[in-house]
Structures are given as C-alpha cells and as structure tokens.
Design an enzyme around this catalytic site. Sequence first.
Site, PDB file in Angstrom:
ATOM      1  N   GLU A   1      -5.414  -0.759   0.301  1.00  0.00           N
ATOM      2  CA  GLU A   1      -4.235  -0.302   1.047  1.00  0.00           C
ATOM      3  C   GLU A   1      -4.492   1.149   1.415  1.00  0.00           C
ATOM      4  OE1 GLU A   1      -1.432   1.881   1.855  1.00  0.00           O
ATOM      5  OE2 GLU A   1      -0.330   1.351   0.036  1.00  0.00           O
ATOM      6  N   CYS A  18       2.871   6.076   2.481  1.00  0.00           N
ATOM      7  CA  CYS A  18       2.128   5.269   3.446  1.00  0.00           C
ATOM      8  C   CYS A  18       3.072   4.477   4.332  1.00  0.00           C
ATOM      9  CB  CYS A  18       1.197   4.308   2.712  1.00  0.00           C
ATOM     10  SG  CYS A  18      -0.010   5.120   1.650  1.00  0.00           S
TER      11      CYS A  18
END
Length: 467
Positions: free
Chosen positions: A234, A268
């Site tokens: 990720e 994020c």
Amino acid sequence: MSIATVNPATGETLQTFAALTKEEIEERILAADAAYRGYRTTSFAHRQERMRQAARLLEEDLEAVARMMTLEMGKTLVAARAEAAKCVKAMRWYAEHAEELLADEHPSLADVKDSGGARVLVRYRPLGPVLAVMPWNFPLWQVVRFAAPALMAGNVGLLKHASNVPQTAVYLEDLFRRAGFADGCFQTLLIGTGAVEEVLRDPRVVAATLTGSEPAGRSVASVAGDEIKKTVLELGGSDPYLVLPSADVERAAKVGVTARVQNNGQSCIAAKRFIVHAKVYDDFVEQFVRGMSRLAVGDPMDEATDVGPLSSERGRESLEELVEDARERGASVLCGGRRPAGRTAGWYYEPTVLADISARMRIDQEEAFGPVATLYRASDLDEALRLANDTPFGLSSNVWTRDADEQERCVRDLEAGGIYFNGMTASHPGFPFGGVKRSGYGRELAAHGLHEFCNVTTVWHGEPVMY
C-alpha cells in the site's frame, strides 16, 4: 536515520534506541521460526482468547498509548485516541470473525464429480513468519490491521517499524506478549532501512507486507520478487474528491476539510485533489476555503487543536517545495501557503488551498503529504472523471452526488480501490482496503486481508473418506 523519538511539536529528541546487531536479528528470526511451528497448530479458540486479551489490554492502555503516539509523530491527541480505539475494534472483529472466514470451502458436487473425486475441500493454512514494514503516520493502526488477521490465521509477525516511532513499535511487541501470545509470535525489529533486504531474503521469512512510499515499495517488491515471496503493498495516493451539481455542497465542503486535514494531512487516504463541477464550484470553494482558514493549528496535546505539526522537518520541507513550485508556475494560494507566524519550534504548516493547478506543476502528479488541498474546476462528469484518473495513484476516492446514474458511472470508471459516496474515505475491518496503479496491490482487512497470507490449499479425495 537514527532510531529515535523526536517530538515534532518541539524538535526535541526524547529517546534514542540502538539498532539490533546481526546476531540479535538472527535470534529474533530463529525465535519467529520456532514459534510458528507450534503456533500454526493452535486452535481458533486459543488465538481468539489471546486476541481478545490484546484488545482488552490496549483499551486499558488507551490514554497512555495515545499520548505516546502524539509525542512520536505529532498527530493530535484526539486523533490518537481514535486510532487506538479503532485498533481495539479491529482486534475484536478478527477475534470474532476469523474462524468463519477461514472455514473450509466445499466446491459444488457437480465439480467434485466431474473431477473424478469423492470429496474436495479448500483449506486456508498459514504461511509462516511474515515481515511487516510499516510507516509512522498511523503507527498503531497500520500494524494492527496486519497483525490481527495474520495472527488469527496462524502466522507470526516480524515488525520493522518506521525509525521515528520506536516506542510504539516496542509497545506493540509487549502488548501481544502480555496478551499471552507465545514468545516469538510477534516481534519488533529495531533496524534501519538498510537491514530490511537481508531479513527479507532469509528463507525463514516467507512473505512481506509494506505500507509506505513508492520507492520503499519498489525496493521491497524487487527483493521479494527475486526471492519469489508474496507481498502486499500500500503505497499511498492522491485521492480525488468529486463534487457534482446534485451534492449537498455545504456538507461536502465541511466533510472535505476533515477529509483533507485528518492526521495533520498525512494520510494516504486523505482527499487531496478537489474536483468540483463548474455549477457549484464557486459555492463550494467559498465554504471550503473558509473552513480550512478557521482550523486551529497548534500543540497536538491541546484538545482544541485541529491540526498539529508534520512528523519531521524533512516532511515539511518537501511539502513547502511542492507549494512553492505550484506558486511559481501560476497557482493561486487561496489560504495558507506558509509556516504559521510566530512559531519558532516544531514542524508546523498552515492548512493551504491552491487553485489554478496545471500539468506543469509537480503537485498535479505528486502526493502532497500534509494539509494542502488542490482545486480543479470540471465542466461536466466526463472531465471530472478524466481529472480524477489523471494520476499515477489509485487508492481511494470520494464522490458527492445524489444522482444514481452518476454514481453508477463513477463505480464503472473511477480507477481506485475504494469509492465513497457522500462521505469521506475511512477504513473499516469489515471492508477490503487497498489500491491499484502505483498505490500498490493486494488487500488488507476483511476476509481479503485474512486470506492474503494463507496457503489456499485444494484437498482432493479419490475415495470415500471414513469417519
């Protein structure tokens, strides 16, 4: 980079840690391998009780843990409490659901018969010691969302945490030990980035997961690929926030502020690029800029603070470079765009809104990791989707519309691992989480995250099984 707690609100070094020696790393990998051989055969009931105990202990420690996270990386105390509570929730979710999600699957009788078998099942078995390379921005949550499913599946974990959150890393190992997990089931490796490759290449380490920067992901993926080991990555995002004509503009603007500055803008899945239909652009921008301008920037320990400091001096410098590049190339600064006046200590940066963004600006394609929002005006849905997808990232997305056809179009065409309508992106243990394009691959959370580090095994019987 030294392994140390440096308070981002003051720049003061609070505690330093010595990196593990090669001999100490070997001892920990050996312990992980030995622990796995016994732990892999434990019952779900055993793992469930240990995970529930970890949740109870974390709940008891919540206030102290929240303060520790705030001191280490600067998130507001309010946000730190919420993060710790979310970890408790995830541990309990996996303790409750892991057994059913890992239960044997039985193919259709027609397929069993067609295969010539008498009985077929699919079983999820653990893989072994998994290396987790984790970031500083959600120092507890990022780890727990890996550790809870991995441990419930029968794997064991080795944590290489970010070097600026060592106290959180040490706490996590201690938490699982106090919860009753056997020695070696979850260990923290206090090591620098340069030591990761050797750990990952060790044949006893069978897989890796990483949340972090694109360069870090490339490095881990290339080593794991060379060793033919499973990875889940990720790598961040530049999430679009679309506001279309049927939206509740007032609500979209209010939520948009929170979506951008959550975790001091260092998330994020924070909304970063605000793509607004021309029909509602002026109304949205007025309310959004007003909301960003009113945020209280200050001591993250103060309950009234909305936005604390960035996690590091270099992080602030990188953000400033993006903003200055945009300003020099014609961007309009609608609010913020500088360090708060009068603050001589700490790595603070004002909540900032930039408009008139063009492809010539770095911020058009690079992730801004801090409280900086960019505005785009779209003439119609086609242009909004084109702008939304015009990024190398594809983690999540937010869309404000009450039109069912527009919603379906966005589900079809947005290039992202998540699409959130009329609200902001937020991870939940029951929903898969991850991205596409340069945001990485694989999924965390839900059944998908549980299965990522399992040996999905087909068991075929050619003769009737005697019971």
